[in-house]
Write a protein that holds these residues in place. Structure first.
Motif, PDB file in Angstrom:
ATOM      1  N   VAL A   1       1.169   5.282  -0.126  1.00 30.17           N
ATOM      2  CA  VAL A   1       0.726   6.822   0.420  1.00 30.17           C
ATOM      3  C   VAL A   1       1.414   7.691  -0.390  1.00 30.17           C
ATOM      4  O   VAL A   1       2.415   7.767   0.534  1.00 30.17           O
TER       5      VAL A   1
ATOM      6  N   TYR B   1      -4.173   9.113   7.848  1.00 28.65           N
ATOM      7  CA  TYR B   1      -4.061   7.315   6.978  1.00 28.65           C
ATOM      8  C   TYR B   1      -3.453   6.585   7.684  1.00 28.65           C
ATOM      9  O   TYR B   1      -4.567   5.491   8.521  1.00 28.65           O
TER      10      TYR B   1
ATOM     11  N   ILE C   1      -3.078   5.340  -2.758  1.00 28.76           N
ATOM     12  CA  ILE C   1      -3.897   6.148  -1.497  1.00 28.76           C
ATOM     13  C   ILE C   1      -3.339   7.780  -1.815  1.00 28.76           C
ATOM     14  O   ILE C   1      -2.508   8.129  -1.638  1.00 28.76           O
TER      15      ILE C   1
ATOM     16  N   THR D   1      -6.116   3.981   9.102  1.00 27.63           N
ATOM     17  CA  THR D   1      -6.604   2.368   9.353  1.00 27.63           C
ATOM     18  C   THR D   1      -6.368   1.750  10.160  1.00 27.63           C
ATOM     19  O   THR D   1      -5.934   1.430  10.946  1.00 27.63           O
TER      20      THR D   1
ATOM     21  N   THR E   1       1.143  -1.250  -0.309  1.00 25.23           N
ATOM     22  CA  THR E   1       0.018   0.022  -0.431  1.00 25.23           C
ATOM     23  C   THR E   1       0.776   1.012   0.188  1.00 25.23           C
ATOM     24  O   THR E   1       1.436   1.384   0.857  1.00 25.23           O
TER      25      THR E   1
END
Length: 293
Positions: free
Chosen positions: A135, A179, A172, A183, A133
C-alpha cells in the motif's frame, strides 16, 4: 521548503543536537493527538534467539544466495535513494523465509525494493498461495507519481513481472490509515515503512494490530533506539521510536525488539539495521520499552 530547512539545520547544528531537537519535535507533535486503543491479543512474541536463528540460518542463506541473482537482475542491488538498503533487503528476505507467512502487508511501497525481496522470499519459502499486499498513498507504478521514474528505474510492477512474481503482489494506491481501517483482510506479517512521522506511526500501529491473524507479527523500519544514530552519517528518523515510547507507556503488553546487528553489512560499511519487531511481552521483562528474554 521544509526539506530545505531541515538540510540547513543539519548543516549548521551538530548531529547530536539536531537529533535531540528532532526527537523533541516529534514528541510534541505526538502529544497533540488523542490516544488509540491497542489490542495486543493477536500479536505474537518475538525473541532474540528466534531472530538470531532466522538471520543465521544456513538453509535460508543458501536460498538467498540463489535468489539474489534474480533480484539483482531486475533491480540494482545498491543503496538507492529512498529505498530500503541492500543489507536490510536480505534481512527482510530471511525473516519472511523464517516466519513463512501466508499473507503479508507492506505499508510504503515507494520504488519496490522491499516489495521485491518479500515477494521473492514468499515464492521460495512460503508455498504457492502466499501473497503480498503493498500500500502506498500514490500509484507507485505511474510514471508521473512513482518515484522510480525520476531515479531512472523500472516500475515496481515491471520488476515483479521480469522476476516472474506478478501473481504474488497486489498494489493498492490509498492512504494507509484508510486502507487499514476499511480492509477485511488479515495478515500474518505487517511491515510498516510508510509515513515516519510519530503521529502516523502511532495510529498505523493501532490499526495494524486489528489486521493481524492470531500470533501475527509487525515489523517497523527506521527504528532508532533512544534516538541514537545507527550509521556513520549520524542521521536519525525520530518518528517510529517516539511512537513506540507512547505505545509501550499506554500498553504494557507491547514491547519493541530491534534487530541490532546483522551477520552482513547493511549500509555505509556497518552491519547495524534499523529494523525492529513489535512483540507481545506479557510475562516477559521489559527494559526501556524493549522486549528482553
Amino acid at each position: 521548503m521544509m526539506h530545505l530547512l531541515k538540510q540547513s539545520a543539519e548543516t549548521i547544528l551538530p548531529r547530536r543536537v539536531f537529533g535531540a531537537l528532532q526527537i523533541r519535535r516529534e514528541r510534541l507533535r505526538l502529544a497533540k493527538i488523542s490516544g488509540e486503543a491497542f489490542d495486543a491479543e493477536r500479536l505474537g512474541t518475538i525473541t532474540s534467539s528466534a531472530l538470531a536463528q532466522a538471520l543465521h540460518s544456513s538453509s535460508i542463506s543458501t536460498g538467498w544466495l540463489r535468489d539474489e541473482d534474480q533480484i539483482s537482475d531486475v533491480m540494482p542491488f545498491a543503496d538507492i535513494d529512498g529505498g530500503i538498503c541492500p543489507g536490510e533487503r536480505r534481512a527482510l528476505y530471511q525473516l519472511v523465509a523464517s516466519l513463512k507467512p501466508a499473507r503479508v502487508l507492506e505499508i510504503g511501497t515507494h520504488i519496490g525494493a522491499s516489495t521485491l525481496a518479500i515477494a521473492r522470499s514468499l515464492a521460495t519459502h512460503s508455498g504457492p498461495g502466499a501473497h503480498l499486499t503493498t500500500v502506498d498513498i500514490v500509484d507507485v507504478n505511474d510514471p508521473t507519481h512513482g518515484a522510480f521514474a525520476r531515479l531512472g528505474l523500472a516500475s515496481p510492477r515491471e520488476n515483479l513481472m521480469r522476476a516472474g512474481l506478478s501473481d504474488r503482489v497486489t498494489f493498492i494506491a490509498k492512504p494507509s490509515s484508510e486502507y487499514l481501517r476499511e480492509t477485511d483482510d488479515r495478515f500474518d506479517l505487517i511491515f510498516l515503512d510508510g509515513d515516519h512521522a510519530a503521529p502516523a506511526v502511532y495510529r498505523e500501529f493501532a490499526q495494524a494490530l486489528n489486521c493481524l491473524t492470531p500470533n501475527g507479527a509487525i515489523l517497523l523500519h527506521d527504528f532508532y533506539p533512544d534516538g541514537r544514530p545507527l550509521y556513520p552519517n549520524g542521521s536519525i528518523e525520530p518518528g517510529p521510536v517516539v511512537a513506540a515510547e507512547r505505545i509501550t507507556a499506554e500498553c504494557r503488553g507491547i514491547g519493541f525488539l530491534p534487530l541490532g546487528e546483522l551477520p552482513w553489512e547493511s549500509k555505509q560499511g556497518v552491519r547495524t539495521t534499523s529494523l525492529a519487531f513489535a512483540t507481545n511481552c506479557v510475562g516477559a521483562v521489559r527494559r526501556g520499552g524493549m522486549q528482553v528474554h
